[in-house]
Design a protein around this motif. Sequence first.
Motif, PDB file in Angstrom:
ATOM      1  N   PRO A 102      -3.806  33.050 103.268  1.00 58.28           N
ATOM      2  CA  PRO A 102      -4.213  34.597 103.353  1.00 58.28           C
ATOM      3  C   PRO A 102      -3.718  35.628 103.169  1.00 58.28           C
ATOM      4  O   PRO A 102      -4.324  36.861 103.091  1.00 58.28           O
ATOM      5  N   LEU A 103      -3.192  35.792 103.075  1.00 58.35           N
ATOM      6  CA  LEU A 103      -1.376  37.282 103.047  1.00 58.35           C
ATOM      7  C   LEU A 103      -1.473  37.212 101.995  1.00 58.35           C
ATOM      8  O   LEU A 103      -2.394  38.687 101.148  1.00 58.35           O
ATOM      9  N   SER A 104      -1.948  36.244 100.214  1.00 56.88           N
ATOM     10  CA  SER A 104      -2.707  36.496  98.834  1.00 56.88           C
ATOM     11  C   SER A 104      -3.723  37.338  99.097  1.00 56.88           C
ATOM     12  O   SER A 104      -3.472  37.784  98.276  1.00 56.88           O
ATOM     13  N   GLY A 105      -4.888  36.769  99.781  1.00 55.31           N
ATOM     14  CA  GLY A 105      -6.332  37.246  99.280  1.00 55.31           C
ATOM     15  C   GLY A 105      -5.904  38.276 100.274  1.00 55.31           C
ATOM     16  O   GLY A 105      -6.837  39.368  99.792  1.00 55.31           O
ATOM     17  N   ASP A 106      -5.569  39.053 100.985  1.00 56.67           N
ATOM     18  CA  ASP A 106      -5.138  39.809 102.118  1.00 56.67           C
ATOM     19  C   ASP A 106      -4.956  41.190 100.979  1.00 56.67           C
ATOM     20  O   ASP A 106      -5.249  42.332 100.728  1.00 56.67           O
ATOM     21  N   ARG A 107      -3.962  40.731  99.834  1.00 56.20           N
ATOM     22  CA  ARG A 107      -3.089  41.957  99.046  1.00 56.20           C
ATOM     23  C   ARG A 107      -4.112  42.186  97.876  1.00 56.20           C
ATOM     24  O   ARG A 107      -3.734  42.932  97.670  1.00 56.20           O
ATOM     25  N   VAL A 108      -5.047  41.246  97.908  1.00 56.80           N
ATOM     26  CA  VAL A 108      -5.837  41.215  96.439  1.00 56.80           C
ATOM     27  C   VAL A 108      -7.020  42.137  96.609  1.00 56.80           C
ATOM     28  O   VAL A 108      -6.944  42.877  96.734  1.00 56.80           O
ATOM     29  N   ALA A 109      -7.541  41.324  97.973  1.00 52.76           N
ATOM     30  CA  ALA A 109      -7.965  42.826  98.785  1.00 52.76           C
ATOM     31  C   ALA A 109      -7.647  43.851  98.686  1.00 52.76           C
ATOM     32  O   ALA A 109      -9.091  44.879  98.617  1.00 52.76           O
ATOM     33  N   GLN A 110      -6.304  44.388  99.320  1.00 51.29           N
ATOM     34  CA  GLN A 110      -6.135  45.313  99.037  1.00 51.29           C
ATOM     35  C   GLN A 110      -6.723  46.662  97.604  1.00 51.29           C
ATOM     36  O   GLN A 110      -6.410  47.529  97.596  1.00 51.29           O
ATOM     37  N   VAL A 111      -5.416  46.014  97.016  1.00 52.26           N
ATOM     38  CA  VAL A 111      -5.579  46.187  95.662  1.00 52.26           C
ATOM     39  C   VAL A 111      -7.171  46.800  94.907  1.00 52.26           C
ATOM     40  O   VAL A 111      -7.518  47.740  94.471  1.00 52.26           O
ATOM     41  N   VAL A 112      -7.986  46.316  95.419  1.00 54.51           N
ATOM     42  CA  VAL A 112      -9.899  46.096  95.383  1.00 54.51           C
ATOM     43  C   VAL A 112      -9.901  47.904  96.070  1.00 54.51           C
ATOM     44  O   VAL A 112     -10.888  48.090  95.424  1.00 54.51           O
ATOM     45  N   ALA A 113      -9.528  46.915  97.365  1.00 49.92           N
ATOM     46  CA  ALA A 113     -10.411  48.498  98.238  1.00 49.92           C
ATOM     47  C   ALA A 113      -9.790  49.238  98.914  1.00 49.92           C
ATOM     48  O   ALA A 113     -10.292  50.488  99.170  1.00 49.92           O
ATOM     49  N   ASP A 114      -8.001  49.539  98.182  1.00 50.60           N
ATOM     50  CA  ASP A 114      -7.170  50.951  99.198  1.00 50.60           C
ATOM     51  C   ASP A 114      -6.845  51.846  98.296  1.00 50.60           C
ATOM     52  O   ASP A 114      -6.821  51.358  96.996  1.00 50.60           O
ATOM     53  N   PRO A 115      -7.786  52.907  98.563  1.00 46.29           N
ATOM     54  CA  PRO A 115      -7.172  53.701  97.597  1.00 46.29           C
ATOM     55  C   PRO A 115      -6.121  54.091  97.054  1.00 46.29           C
ATOM     56  O   PRO A 115      -6.141  55.191  96.163  1.00 46.29           O
ATOM     57  N   GLU A 116      -5.315  53.679  98.025  1.00 44.47           N
ATOM     58  CA  GLU A 116      -3.834  53.840  97.628  1.00 44.47           C
ATOM     59  C   GLU A 116      -3.159  52.799  96.379  1.00 44.47           C
ATOM     60  O   GLU A 116      -2.383  53.005  95.339  1.00 44.47           O
ATOM     61  N   PHE A 117      -4.292  51.908  96.182  1.00 40.19           N
ATOM     62  CA  PHE A 117      -4.110  51.398  94.558  1.00 40.19           C
ATOM     63  C   PHE A 117      -5.031  51.860  93.526  1.00 40.19           C
ATOM     64  O   PHE A 117      -5.742  51.160  93.070  1.00 40.19           O
ATOM     65  N   ALA A 118      -5.105  53.503  93.844  1.00 41.37           N
ATOM     66  CA  ALA A 118      -6.744  53.693  92.705  1.00 41.37           C
ATOM     67  C   ALA A 118      -5.894  53.634  91.791  1.00 41.37           C
ATOM     68  O   ALA A 118      -6.577  54.574  90.633  1.00 41.37           O
ATOM     69  N   GLN A 119      -4.613  53.828  90.967  1.00 38.79           N
ATOM     70  CA  GLN A 119      -3.811  54.290  89.583  1.00 38.79           C
ATOM     71  C   GLN A 119      -4.081  53.237  88.803  1.00 38.79           C
ATOM     72  O   GLN A 119      -3.677  51.639  88.998  1.00 38.79           O
ATOM     73  N   SER A 120      -4.725  53.312  87.491  1.00 37.31           N
ATOM     74  CA  SER A 120      -4.457  52.590  86.804  1.00 37.31           C
ATOM     75  C   SER A 120      -3.409  52.442  85.793  1.00 37.31           C
ATOM     76  O   SER A 120      -2.508  52.882  85.676  1.00 37.31           O
ATOM     77  N   GLY A 121      -4.135  50.672  85.282  1.00 34.49           N
ATOM     78  CA  GLY A 121      -2.628  50.579  84.032  1.00 34.49           C
ATOM     79  C   GLY A 121      -1.514  49.751  84.857  1.00 34.49           C
ATOM     80  O   GLY A 121      -0.601  50.481  84.094  1.00 34.49           O
TER      81      GLY A 121
END
Length: 121
Positions: free
Chosen positions: A59-78
């Motif tokens: 579940p925590l691993s899945g939360d982290r994947v979802a976070q990278v996909v959906a959270d604007p904090e992770f909008a940096q490309s590359g």
Amino acid sequence: MMMSRDLHTRLHDATGIVFSMLYPGCAADTPLFRNAPVLFQRIFPWFRKNITKGYVSQPLSGDRVAQVVADPEFAQSGVHWSWVNRQQVDRKAFAQGLSSGATDSLLSKQLRELSAGLVEL
């Protein structure tokens, strides 16, 4: 990593698409290891939980994947996101540096061309 960096380099500026990578941690008790010897399937999760402290629940691993996909904090490309494998819900992600091999533009181009040739693109 190489393919994501190649896509970032070639397409991000023109499309605005964010290309990123992540290592959400080692979820050692997933079906990923279903073909490993049974003894390994039993020992490896225990080892990751108790010795290396690198185990992460599914579940925590899945939360982290979802976070990278959906959270604007992770909008940096590359960027390659990491949490240093730790089973802590509040662990902050960070942009991890990549090896010279993972950022080698010529090698990435060769990988892209080889991959495209294998799927007849």
